[in-house]
Design a protein around this motif. Sequence first.
Motif, PDB file in Angstrom:
ATOM      1  N   GLY A   1       0.793  -1.219   0.000  1.00 30.39           N
ATOM      2  CA  GLY A   1       0.000   0.000   0.000  1.00 30.39           C
ATOM      3  C   GLY A   1       0.821   1.263   0.000  1.00 30.39           C
ATOM      4  O   GLY A   1       2.000   1.284   0.372  1.00 30.39           O
ATOM      5  N   TRP A   2       0.158   2.319  -0.430  1.00 30.58           N
ATOM      6  CA  TRP A   2       0.794   3.635  -0.546  1.00 30.58           C
ATOM      7  C   TRP A   2      -0.300   4.680  -0.428  1.00 30.58           C
ATOM      8  O   TRP A   2      -1.356   4.560  -1.056  1.00 30.58           O
ATOM      9  CB  TRP A   2       1.503   3.750  -1.893  1.00 30.58           C
ATOM     10  CG  TRP A   2       2.256   5.020  -2.134  1.00 30.58           C
ATOM     11  CD1 TRP A   2       1.869   6.079  -2.907  1.00 30.58           C
ATOM     12  CD2 TRP A   2       3.548   5.352  -1.629  1.00 30.58           C
ATOM     13  NE1 TRP A   2       2.835   7.051  -2.915  1.00 30.58           N
ATOM     14  CE2 TRP A   2       3.878   6.638  -2.132  1.00 30.58           C
ATOM     15  CE3 TRP A   2       4.455   4.709  -0.791  1.00 30.58           C
ATOM     16  CZ2 TRP A   2       5.085   7.272  -1.830  1.00 30.58           C
ATOM     17  CZ3 TRP A   2       5.653   5.338  -0.491  1.00 30.58           C
ATOM     18  CH2 TRP A   2       5.963   6.603  -1.009  1.00 30.58           C
ATOM     19  N   SER A   3      -0.059   5.681   0.391  1.00 33.26           N
ATOM     20  CA  SER A   3      -1.009   6.795   0.470  1.00 33.26           C
ATOM     21  C   SER A   3      -0.349   8.116   0.115  1.00 33.26           C
ATOM     22  O   SER A   3      -1.000   9.161   0.160  1.00 33.26           O
ATOM     23  CB  SER A   3      -1.647   6.876   1.859  1.00 33.26           C
ATOM     24  OG  SER A   3      -0.691   6.815   2.883  1.00 33.26           O
TER      25      SER A   3
ATOM     26  N   PHE B   1      -2.337   4.760   8.795  1.00 33.35           N
ATOM     27  CA  PHE B   1      -3.000   3.691   8.067  1.00 33.35           C
ATOM     28  C   PHE B   1      -2.906   2.400   8.872  1.00 33.35           C
ATOM     29  O   PHE B   1      -2.092   2.278   9.793  1.00 33.35           O
ATOM     30  CB  PHE B   1      -2.393   3.490   6.672  1.00 33.35           C
ATOM     31  CG  PHE B   1      -0.957   3.042   6.666  1.00 33.35           C
ATOM     32  CD1 PHE B   1      -0.618   1.691   6.758  1.00 33.35           C
ATOM     33  CD2 PHE B   1       0.076   3.961   6.556  1.00 33.35           C
ATOM     34  CE1 PHE B   1       0.706   1.270   6.749  1.00 33.35           C
ATOM     35  CE2 PHE B   1       1.408   3.550   6.545  1.00 33.35           C
ATOM     36  CZ  PHE B   1       1.727   2.206   6.644  1.00 33.35           C
ATOM     37  N   PHE B   2      -3.761   1.441   8.523  1.00 28.15           N
ATOM     38  CA  PHE B   2      -3.698   0.115   9.135  1.00 28.15           C
ATOM     39  C   PHE B   2      -3.871  -0.937   8.045  1.00 28.15           C
ATOM     40  O   PHE B   2      -4.442  -0.691   6.976  1.00 28.15           O
ATOM     41  CB  PHE B   2      -4.778  -0.059  10.211  1.00 28.15           C
ATOM     42  CG  PHE B   2      -6.167  -0.247   9.667  1.00 28.15           C
ATOM     43  CD1 PHE B   2      -6.654  -1.516   9.364  1.00 28.15           C
ATOM     44  CD2 PHE B   2      -7.000   0.845   9.434  1.00 28.15           C
ATOM     45  CE1 PHE B   2      -7.932  -1.692   8.849  1.00 28.15           C
ATOM     46  CE2 PHE B   2      -8.285   0.676   8.919  1.00 28.15           C
ATOM     47  CZ  PHE B   2      -8.747  -0.594   8.623  1.00 28.15           C
ATOM     48  N   ILE B   3      -3.380  -2.135   8.346  1.00 28.49           N
ATOM     49  CA  ILE B   3      -3.577  -3.294   7.481  1.00 28.49           C
ATOM     50  C   ILE B   3      -3.963  -4.473   8.363  1.00 28.49           C
ATOM     51  O   ILE B   3      -3.298  -4.759   9.358  1.00 28.49           O
ATOM     52  CB  ILE B   3      -2.309  -3.637   6.675  1.00 28.49           C
ATOM     53  CG1 ILE B   3      -1.929  -2.489   5.738  1.00 28.49           C
ATOM     54  CG2 ILE B   3      -2.511  -4.914   5.863  1.00 28.49           C
ATOM     55  CD1 ILE B   3      -0.653  -2.745   4.964  1.00 28.49           C
TER      56      ILE B   3
ATOM     57  N   GLY C   1      -6.080   2.725  -0.048  1.00 28.69           N
ATOM     58  CA  GLY C   1      -4.713   2.855  -0.531  1.00 28.69           C
ATOM     59  C   GLY C   1      -3.864   1.646  -0.188  1.00 28.69           C
ATOM     60  O   GLY C   1      -2.783   1.465  -0.756  1.00 28.69           O
ATOM     61  N   TYR C   2      -4.364   0.795   0.719  1.00 27.93           N
ATOM     62  CA  TYR C   2      -3.591  -0.349   1.212  1.00 27.93           C
ATOM     63  C   TYR C   2      -4.336  -1.652   0.915  1.00 27.93           C
ATOM     64  O   TYR C   2      -5.554  -1.670   0.733  1.00 27.93           O
ATOM     65  CB  TYR C   2      -3.305  -0.177   2.706  1.00 27.93           C
ATOM     66  CG  TYR C   2      -2.389   1.008   2.936  1.00 27.93           C
ATOM     67  CD1 TYR C   2      -1.019   0.832   3.045  1.00 27.93           C
ATOM     68  CD2 TYR C   2      -2.896   2.307   2.950  1.00 27.93           C
ATOM     69  CE1 TYR C   2      -0.171   1.920   3.196  1.00 27.93           C
ATOM     70  CE2 TYR C   2      -2.057   3.394   3.095  1.00 27.93           C
ATOM     71  CZ  TYR C   2      -0.691   3.198   3.220  1.00 27.93           C
ATOM     72  OH  TYR C   2       0.150   4.272   3.346  1.00 27.93           O
TER      73      TYR C   2
ATOM     74  N   SER D   1      -5.169  -0.547  -4.979  1.00 28.85           N
ATOM     75  CA  SER D   1      -6.066  -0.954  -3.895  1.00 28.85           C
ATOM     76  C   SER D   1      -7.539  -0.721  -4.221  1.00 28.85           C
ATOM     77  O   SER D   1      -8.411  -1.380  -3.651  1.00 28.85           O
ATOM     78  CB  SER D   1      -5.708  -0.206  -2.610  1.00 28.85           C
ATOM     79  OG  SER D   1      -5.953   1.180  -2.741  1.00 28.85           O
ATOM     80  N   ALA D   2      -7.844   0.193  -5.142  1.00 31.22           N
ATOM     81  CA  ALA D   2      -9.243   0.484  -5.468  1.00 31.22           C
ATOM     82  C   ALA D   2      -9.880  -0.576  -6.365  1.00 31.22           C
ATOM     83  O   ALA D   2     -11.107  -0.644  -6.465  1.00 31.22           O
ATOM     84  CB  ALA D   2      -9.363   1.848  -6.144  1.00 31.22           C
TER      85      ALA D   2
END
Length: 507
Positions: free
Chosen positions: A114-116, A123-125, A133-134, A233-234
């Motif tokens: 992921g990348w924002s 962010f979290f995963i 984004g992730y 991610s989308a």
Amino acid sequence: MCNDDEHATARRTLLMTGAATALTLGTVSFAYAAPNDEGADSDSDDSQVVRGTLPPGSPDFVYLPVEVPHGVREIHVAYTYERPAVPAGTAGNALDIGIFDERGTALGGDGFRGWSGGARTEFFIRADDATPGYIPGRIRSGLWHIALGPYTVAPQGLSYEVTVTLRYGTQQPTPRAVYPPERAKGRGRAWYRGDCHLHSWYSDGRRTPAEIAELARAAGLDFINSSEHNTHSAHAHWADHAGDDLLILLGEEVTTRNGHVVALGTDPGTFVDWRYRARDNRFGHYAREIRRAGGLVVPAHPHATCIGCNWKFGFGEADAVEVWNGPYTPDDEVSLADWDGTLAAAARSGKRWIPAMGSSDAHRHPDPVGTPQTVVLADDLTREAILAGIRAGHSYVAESRAVSVSFAAAGGRGRYAGIGERLRVDRDDPVTVRLEVAGAPGCTARIVTDQGVLHTEALPASGTGTVEWRTTAQYASYVRAEVRHAPVVPLLPGPLAAFTNPVFLGV
């Protein structure tokens, strides 16, 4: 627990990622480890804070390794950085962020999670969910890497603080990804309207996919393309918003330090790496990766003035080029002129020419979706047919659904050629060029050739009219049409309402 990073700074190293040099900091280790993937207390967590300062001239990417033990169900990362005042015209601090899992940071590898960019401060995963984004998926033990991207660094340096929190417990199943269909209910061979450069909250946009789809339908679009900055991610979040009336293509805006490229219409789940500059000689490889994934390579806003936006890779790998990006501005005028120069070179050499297109690059309200839009002649409303039409240059660009254009050339022995085609006539054969316009009140039509603008004619007040011009292949190696509003600045052409790809003349 707080780790002030003084020891980490002392142990940081420079390494090669396969392209640009990157800086790797000292590893963040956690003292607590659960006995197995499922046996930890679901309420337990552990945090560490890393602080440091990056000087001007830092590498493009700084990696913070994090040793993730067994039993982690969620990784949460938050960061801040100082933004000191700088003199006018001097770049201040801007720090992007993302993450790679235990599979590593190798360029083009499988570790991307992921990348924002600079759009989020945390962010979290998890296995079952992730920040937009992730990429959700199981948290496996091993050495993960938080990726920091010092986009610009102030003369004072860039001081940052990163807080890494591991939450332990049982991991939930990862949902199966569902992607939009590659076909919508079309009208057979027809002209279809689309916007191929859009951003949602899965990168730095503010709209949801549902909101974008609604605006696309309201703008009269038949297709759109998902193009988030440096993340796919989308892709798994568009299926519910497609329909018989809207084809949704999947892609990415590959946002390098030397220009942006829209990967248009790639296979679902395709990630294209962006961690290289023109000097690294890597773009050709990733352009081929885009095409292997079924997509088109489209340099975006090639003369934009934002830092890192100006296109430096050349156009040898481009399938099309985004000449018009958002509301028409002077950098679009430069892009149009630059593209026109490539047409003259192609006409002279007989080599491949690069079609032009336009997209909105809409991010948030009040950015209009579908201004401009690319209108494509395709055999049907399918991914394959739309991409084929764009690749062939069977398209024109209009500022809205209100504007429609028809453009063709006829000559020789009853021969006829439309937009993106070649009229094969002898050099002295008379050629008639015909432009039909609707929905452009107050506008002027222009016929452009390799010599420049050779015919200008005001359209009727209604905005609907027909313009004809006669030439030969000896006089004009190609012809294309522009429809322009009245000039805003004296002695300069007015903003575009529409323009076409060319018709080439000659054998």
